[in-house]
Design a protein around this motif. Structure first.
Motif, PDB file in Angstrom:
ATOM      1  N   ILE A  63      52.461 -44.350 121.006  1.00  0.00           N
ATOM      2  CA  ILE A  63      52.801 -43.868 119.659  1.00  0.00           C
ATOM      3  C   ILE A  63      52.950 -45.040 118.705  1.00  0.00           C
ATOM      4  CG2 ILE A  63      54.558 -42.677 118.281  1.00  0.00           C
ATOM      5  CD1 ILE A  63      55.154 -40.973 120.769  1.00  0.00           C
ATOM      6  N   MET A  64      53.647 -46.079 119.156  1.00  0.00           N
ATOM      7  CA  MET A  64      53.844 -47.256 118.318  1.00  0.00           C
ATOM      8  C   MET A  64      52.529 -47.962 118.040  1.00  0.00           C
ATOM      9  SD  MET A  64      56.174 -48.800 116.692  1.00  0.00           S
ATOM     10  CE  MET A  64      56.516 -50.363 115.885  1.00  0.00           C
ATOM     11  N   GLU A  65      51.681 -48.048 119.045  1.00  0.00           N
ATOM     12  CA  GLU A  65      50.379 -48.693 118.871  1.00  0.00           C
ATOM     13  C   GLU A  65      49.550 -47.959 117.818  1.00  0.00           C
ATOM     14  OE1 GLU A  65      47.485 -50.755 122.010  1.00  0.00           O
ATOM     15  OE2 GLU A  65      47.526 -48.562 122.218  1.00  0.00           O
ATOM     16  N   ILE A  66      49.550 -46.630 117.901  1.00  0.00           N
ATOM     17  CA  ILE A  66      48.815 -45.844 116.908  1.00  0.00           C
ATOM     18  C   ILE A  66      49.426 -46.031 115.526  1.00  0.00           C
ATOM     19  CG2 ILE A  66      48.291 -43.485 116.171  1.00  0.00           C
ATOM     20  CD1 ILE A  66      47.998 -42.759 119.136  1.00  0.00           C
ATOM     21  N   TYR A  67      50.755 -45.966 115.447  1.00  0.00           N
ATOM     22  CA  TYR A  67      51.409 -46.138 114.155  1.00  0.00           C
ATOM     23  C   TYR A  67      51.025 -47.470 113.514  1.00  0.00           C
ATOM     24  CZ  TYR A  67      54.992 -46.721 110.597  1.00  0.00           C
ATOM     25  OH  TYR A  67      55.629 -46.925 109.400  1.00  0.00           O
ATOM     26  N   LEU A  68      51.079 -48.541 114.287  1.00  0.00           N
ATOM     27  CA  LEU A  68      50.780 -49.868 113.750  1.00  0.00           C
ATOM     28  C   LEU A  68      49.337 -49.988 113.283  1.00  0.00           C
ATOM     29  CD1 LEU A  68      52.654 -52.065 116.385  1.00  0.00           C
ATOM     30  CD2 LEU A  68      53.305 -51.743 113.983  1.00  0.00           C
ATOM     31  N   ASN A  69      48.462 -49.148 113.802  1.00  0.00           N
ATOM     32  CA  ASN A  69      47.045 -49.243 113.446  1.00  0.00           C
ATOM     33  C   ASN A  69      46.579 -48.213 112.423  1.00  0.00           C
ATOM     34  OD1 ASN A  69      45.469 -51.365 115.114  1.00  0.00           O
ATOM     35  ND2 ASN A  69      46.902 -50.494 116.578  1.00  0.00           N
ATOM     36  N   ILE A  70      47.452 -47.266 112.047  1.00  0.00           N
ATOM     37  CA  ILE A  70      47.042 -46.302 111.021  1.00  0.00           C
ATOM     38  C   ILE A  70      47.923 -46.365 109.784  1.00  0.00           C
ATOM     39  CG2 ILE A  70      46.030 -44.728 112.716  1.00  0.00           C
ATOM     40  CD1 ILE A  70      48.470 -42.899 112.297  1.00  0.00           C
ATOM     41  N   ALA A  71      49.055 -47.058 109.857  1.00  0.00           N
ATOM     42  CA  ALA A  71      49.927 -47.154 108.683  1.00  0.00           C
ATOM     43  C   ALA A  71      49.198 -47.871 107.545  1.00  0.00           C
ATOM     44  CB  ALA A  71      51.204 -47.910 109.046  1.00  0.00           C
ATOM     45  N   GLU A  72      49.435 -47.386 106.327  1.00  0.00           N
ATOM     46  CA  GLU A  72      48.836 -48.028 105.152  1.00  0.00           C
ATOM     47  C   GLU A  72      49.655 -49.270 104.824  1.00  0.00           C
ATOM     48  OE1 GLU A  72      46.981 -46.738 100.804  1.00  0.00           O
ATOM     49  OE2 GLU A  72      48.315 -45.385 101.893  1.00  0.00           O
ATOM     50  N   TRP A  73      48.963 -50.440 104.749  1.00  0.00           N
ATOM     51  CA  TRP A  73      49.683 -51.696 104.624  1.00  0.00           C
ATOM     52  C   TRP A  73      49.210 -52.517 103.427  1.00  0.00           C
ATOM     53  CZ3 TRP A  73      51.463 -51.837 110.082  1.00  0.00           C
ATOM     54  CH2 TRP A  73      52.738 -52.397 110.194  1.00  0.00           C
ATOM     55  N   GLY A  74      48.545 -51.884 102.484  1.00  0.00           N
ATOM     56  CA  GLY A  74      48.095 -52.600 101.307  1.00  0.00           C
ATOM     57  C   GLY A  74      47.600 -51.655 100.245  1.00  0.00           C
ATOM     58  N   PRO A  75      47.434 -52.140  98.998  1.00  0.00           N
ATOM     59  CA  PRO A  75      47.083 -51.266  97.886  1.00  0.00           C
ATOM     60  C   PRO A  75      45.596 -50.961  97.750  1.00  0.00           C
ATOM     61  CG  PRO A  75      47.416 -53.497  97.088  1.00  0.00           C
ATOM     62  CD  PRO A  75      47.711 -53.522  98.571  1.00  0.00           C
ATOM     63  N   GLU A  76      44.763 -51.614  98.543  1.00  0.00           N
ATOM     64  CA  GLU A  76      43.314 -51.455  98.378  1.00  0.00           C
ATOM     65  C   GLU A  76      42.652 -50.961  99.662  1.00  0.00           C
ATOM     66  OE1 GLU A  76      41.955 -55.223  96.985  1.00  0.00           O
ATOM     67  OE2 GLU A  76      42.951 -55.038  95.043  1.00  0.00           O
ATOM     68  N   GLY A  77      43.317 -50.026 100.332  1.00  0.00           N
ATOM     69  CA  GLY A  77      42.737 -49.434 101.528  1.00  0.00           C
ATOM     70  C   GLY A  77      42.918 -50.248 102.784  1.00  0.00           C
ATOM     71  N   GLU A  78      43.962 -51.084 102.823  1.00  0.00           N
ATOM     72  CA  GLU A  78      44.247 -51.841 104.038  1.00  0.00           C
ATOM     73  C   GLU A  78      45.103 -50.982 104.968  1.00  0.00           C
ATOM     74  OE1 GLU A  78      43.559 -54.786 100.759  1.00  0.00           O
ATOM     75  OE2 GLU A  78      44.950 -53.121 101.012  1.00  0.00           O
ATOM     76  N   PHE A  79      44.539 -50.612 106.097  1.00  0.00           N
ATOM     77  CA  PHE A  79      45.239 -49.791 107.075  1.00  0.00           C
ATOM     78  C   PHE A  79      45.406 -50.591 108.366  1.00  0.00           C
ATOM     79  CE2 PHE A  79      43.554 -46.712 104.155  1.00  0.00           C
ATOM     80  CZ  PHE A  79      44.517 -45.709 104.108  1.00  0.00           C
ATOM     81  N   GLY A  80      46.578 -50.468 108.949  1.00  0.00           N
ATOM     82  CA  GLY A  80      46.839 -51.149 110.196  1.00  0.00           C
ATOM     83  C   GLY A  80      47.405 -52.535 109.992  1.00  0.00           C
TER      84      GLY A  80
END
Length: 236
Positions: free
Chosen positions: A147-164
């Motif tokens: 679950i944590m691995e998936i969360y870390l790789n799908i969370a939005e982490w930037g304003p220009e489409g940076e995910f993970g």
């Protein structure tokens, strides 16, 4: 009577069919995500509208333990203890909602994973009601580390489409996510609630203060996140 039943069935079969498909999607896909690398609904939405999506998958072993603990202690301190839903926090939120008071959401990391994989982002009581059984199901099928691995790789982490985490860490600091010190790990963690406005590369005083609080919390209580570490341990 028979004619009425047939007429009623004609009206209901399409919405019932749609409902059955919507229920089947998470039931089928969640076990698949034990192994497959999922794409979130926000990622799909951007792709379908021609917007940029940047995501490089990183296995959980390739992510700093400091970041994993910082995310848990910042977002969901009971992650290793609950079954997908923090029932006590959710009960308080329901009471606040019914009383017309401000609510915070009480979303666990598992609920956020369920929402990002299967639901929509706009806040509503209906979405929250759907998140709860989905989170219980996700927690039942997937181990905490996954679950944590998936969360870390799908969370939005930037304003220009940076995910993970890889895209977020590389954009902010030019570093791989396993090469984070205490400050960069805590700054990335406190960026998550609003990656559109919060910039870990140029943190203001408020963001630095929040990062400091999270860092201190992890230094003291980091063992509470040990369920996502290798062999149940974190190297902090």
């Amino acid at each position: 009577m028979a004619r009425r039943k047939k007429t009623l069935w004609r009206f209901l079969r399409i919405p019932l069919g749609i409902l059955a498909v919507l229920v089947a999607i998470p039931l089928v896909l969640t076990p698949v995500y034990l192994f497959a690398q999922p794409v979130s609904v926000p990622m799909l939405s951007r792709l379908l509208t021609g917007q940029t999506v940047t995501r490089e998958w990183r296995d959980i072993e390739d992510v700093s333990d400091r970041l994993k603990a910082s995310v848990i202690l910042s977002e969901d301190g009971q992650f290793c203890r609950h079954w997908g839903v923090d029932v006590s926090a959710l009960r308080i939120e329901v009471d606040n909602y019914l009383a017309g008071r401000e609510t915070r959401g009480a979303s666990t990391l598992t609920m956020q994973v369920a929402r990002n994989l299967f639901l929509w982002n706009q806040q509503s009581a209906i979405r929250k009601a759907l998140e709860v059984p989905l989170a219980f199901y996700v927690d039942l099928i997937l181990p905490k580390r996954r679950i944590m691995e998936i969360y870390l790789n799908i969370a939005e982490w930037g304003p220009e489409g940076e995910f993970g985490v890889a895209a977020g860490s590389l954009r902010a600091f030019g570093r791989e996510p396993q090469n984070l010190d205490w400050q960069t790990a805590s700054l990335l963690a406190v960026t998550l609630p609003n990656p559109i406005l919060r910039n870990p590369a140029r943190p203001n005083a408020g963001l630095m203060r929040l990062a400091g609080i999270v860092e201190n919390r992890v230094r003291q209580y980091g063992e509470r996140a040990a369920c996502v570490g290798k062999d149940g341990r974190l190297a902090l």
